[in-house]
Design an enzyme around this catalytic site. Structure first.
Site, short mmCIF file in Angstrom:
data_model
loop_
_atom_site.label_atom_id
_atom_site.label_comp_id
_atom_site.label_asym_id
_atom_site.label_seq_id
_atom_site.Cartn_x
_atom_site.Cartn_y
_atom_site.Cartn_z
N GLY A 253 96.64 -13.37 -44.40
CA GLY A 253 96.23 -13.49 -43.01
C GLY A 253 94.83 -13.06 -42.67
O GLY A 253 94.38 -13.27 -41.54
N GLY A 297 95.16 -16.21 -48.56
CA GLY A 297 94.95 -17.63 -48.85
C GLY A 297 93.58 -18.03 -48.35
O GLY A 297 92.62 -18.15 -49.11
N TYR A 339 94.55 -27.00 -33.91
CA TYR A 339 94.42 -25.63 -33.36
C TYR A 339 93.15 -25.43 -32.54
O TYR A 339 92.74 -24.29 -32.34
CB TYR A 339 94.33 -24.58 -34.47
CG TYR A 339 95.29 -24.63 -35.60
CD1 TYR A 339 96.66 -24.51 -35.40
CD2 TYR A 339 94.82 -24.70 -36.92
CE1 TYR A 339 97.53 -24.51 -36.47
CE2 TYR A 339 95.70 -24.69 -37.99
CZ TYR A 339 97.05 -24.59 -37.75
OH TYR A 339 97.91 -24.57 -38.81
N CYS A 366 91.59 -43.18 -35.07
CA CYS A 366 91.85 -43.79 -33.77
C CYS A 366 92.66 -42.85 -32.88
O CYS A 366 93.84 -43.08 -32.60
CB CYS A 366 92.55 -45.11 -33.95
SG CYS A 366 91.54 -46.22 -34.94
N GLU A 367 92.03 -41.76 -32.49
CA GLU A 367 92.62 -40.78 -31.58
C GLU A 367 91.45 -40.16 -30.82
O GLU A 367 90.48 -39.76 -31.44
CB GLU A 367 93.27 -39.61 -32.35
CG GLU A 367 94.43 -39.94 -33.23
CD GLU A 367 95.74 -40.04 -32.47
OE1 GLU A 367 95.85 -39.40 -31.40
OE2 GLU A 367 96.62 -40.77 -32.94
C1 LIG Z 1 100.38 -18.64 -44.95
C2 LIG Z 1 100.85 -17.44 -45.66
C3 LIG Z 1 99.95 -16.62 -46.35
C4 LIG Z 1 98.46 -16.87 -46.36
O1 LIG Z 1 97.88 -16.75 -45.13
P1 LIG Z 1 96.28 -16.78 -45.01
O2 LIG Z 1 96.03 -16.69 -43.56
O3 LIG Z 1 95.82 -18.08 -45.58
O4 LIG Z 1 95.75 -15.63 -45.77
C5 LIG Z 1 100.45 -15.54 -47.03
N1 LIG Z 1 101.78 -15.26 -47.04
C6 LIG Z 1 102.67 -16.04 -46.40
C7 LIG Z 1 104.09 -15.67 -46.46
C8 LIG Z 1 102.25 -17.14 -45.68
O5 LIG Z 1 103.13 -17.88 -45.04
#
Ligand SMILES: *Cc1c(COP(=O)(O)O)cnc(C)c1O
Length: 444
Positions: A253, A297, A339, A366-367
């Site tokens: 996150g 991620g 978003y 096309c949006e």
């Molecule tokens: C999406 C997700 C992540 C990664 O989130 P990021 O914001 O990309 O770091 C990690 N753990 C779980 C369980 C997720 O669903």
């Protein structure tokens, strides 16, 4: 030739070369556009490796840390191989992601399987390929997983995904840790789940607790609250069930800086905060040092990515905005329309003109909602100019589609002047590959 003082993140190798063009990984973006066509996803290998290194260093003081890259941000065979080479583990959420990392040669013990509605087939595959941990999300899955494990005469190593009840200030669609989320066990349901695991589901071995609060998070206090709750639960379960859990997974996150309004903490700040808080909670609740899992991620892959597009038509609305269109948009980067995500861009080819204008970058789909960047100050754009959009490594290719029957772009990995295709551009035949015309409708 940047004309804005905007602060934003770009790959660490991004530069202006002697021709006046932008280069990434010592590859001139205009040459890449000529050679591979546009739109083109570019991933800078040095940036990926440098961020992995930052994560490892930031958590050096807590040696029991495991970084598990959340594959859903960007999952391809080469990206999996690259992160595997950096010693990173993988958080996966589907059989497709599990299979991708497996085929890339990843040690499956370093893989976690996560998700709120894993299917029978997916759980089967995860067990057969030896996935290290399955994070069980709900009662239905506990029963299903135990049945599958029993039928294979195996014990499956699991975590429990819990909902710690923490609100974070991010977009509603990317919050996950608040109380009425679709993910995980409510705190009040943990005991029932643990009782089932200990007494009935004897083919499941519980190692620890897992939570994930949301995405694009800037408030570090959220992680502190989460760690406190996880450690408290571990102490409570030990007292109540004499159960020794020694793993906590705090999810991912951590945010990135798409524009100057985004101010994420650095990896080092977040590392220090997490380690301090964890050490405090260990003392406070008198528990053994757990193994710590993190699942970043976006913060691992976003900044390493850029996408280049070719400028085509433009339109000045009388007394209104100026729209400039690119040859891609919402199908290769759905985040702005999904978003209202914001991106920053520059012109990649030499621009003598210092004269700038405010334009809105429209996609080709096309949006009306297919606007990649709403109002950005750029040098006067002409058809054929190459636009480079930054911070597109995460949740662009992985969320892409074939909307309007447009082929998905290619992806290149760049480093030291070398550009290697890691995802081929789709062909027109790829577009019709899965179509079938029933005989009775075949052209006569
Ligand atoms: C999406 C997700 C992540 C990664 O989130 P990021 O914001 O990309 O770091 C990690 N753990 C779980 C369980 C997720 O669903």
């Amino acid at each position: 030739m940047t004309t804005s003082t905007n602060q934003f993140q770009k790959p660490i190798t991004a530069n202006i070369n002697t021709k006046g063009n932008i280069e990434i990984g010592s590859c001139d973006l205009v040459d890449l556009a000529d050679e591979f066509g546009t739109p083109l996803y570019i991933i800078d290998e040095k940036t990926v490796r440098s961020i992995c290194n930052d994560y490892k260093k930031a958590f050096e003081k807590y040696p029991k840390t495991n970084i598990m890259y959340a594959s859903k941000a960007l999952c391809t065979s080469a990206i999996s191989a690259l992160l595997n080479d950096e010693g990173i583990g993988f958080d996966t959420v589907s059989s497709g992601e599990i299979y991708t990392v497996y085929k890339a040669g990843v040690n499956m013990q370093k893989v976690l399987f996560n998700g709120n509605n894993k299917s029978f087939d997916e759980l089967n595959l995860a067990i057969d390929l030896g996935v290290g941990r399955i994070s069980v999300d709900n009662f239905y899955e506990l029963a299903l997983l135990n049945t599958i494990a029993q039928s294979k005469n195996k014990t499956v190593d699991i975590l429990l995904r819990i909902t710690p009840g923490i609100e974070c200030h991010t977009h509603e669609y990317i919050q996950t840790g608040h109380l009425d989320s679709k993910f995980g066990f409510d705190l009040s349901q943990i005991d029932e789940a643990v009782e089932l695991i200990l007494n009935e589901y004897t083919n499941l071995k519980l190692h620890g607790l897992h939570a994930h609060i949301g995405s694009q998070i800037f408030e570090t206090s959220i992680y502190a609250d989460e760690i406190d709750i996880l450690c408290k639960e571990i102490a409570r379960l030990d007292e109540k069930f004499n159960l020794k859990l020694d793993e906590i997974n705090i999810g991912g996150g951590l945010g990135v800086k798409y524009t100057d309004q985004d101010v994420p903490p650095s990896t080092y700040e977040i590392g220090e905060l997490i380690i301090n808080k964890l050490n405090n909670s260990i003392k406070k609740y008198n528990i053994d040092e757990p193994t710590l899992f993190l699942e970043p991620g976006r913060s691992i892959i976003s900044m390493a990515g850029a996408t280049i597009y070719t400028i085509g038509s433009s339109k000045q609305v009388p007394k209104g905005r100026k729209y400039v269109s690119i040859d891609g948009g919402m199908a290769d980067n759905p985040r702005p329309s999904l978003y209202q995500a914001q991106y920053y861009a520059q012109i990649a080819n030499k621009k003598e003109t210092q004269e700038t204008e405010k334009v809105t970058i429209g996609g080709r789909y096309c949006e009306s909602g297919d606007i990649l960047i709403n109002e950005i100050e750029l040098p006067i754009l002409n058809e054929g100019d190459i636009l480079c959009v930054y911070n597109t490594g995460a949740y662009n290719y992985s969320m892409s589609s074939n909307y309007n029957r447009v082929s998905k772009p290619a992806m290149v990995l760049v480093n030291d002047g070398r550009a290697e295709i890691i995802v081929k551009r789709e062909t027109l035949d790829d577009i019709v590959r899965n179509d079938i015309i029933p005989d009775r409708l075949a052209a006569k």
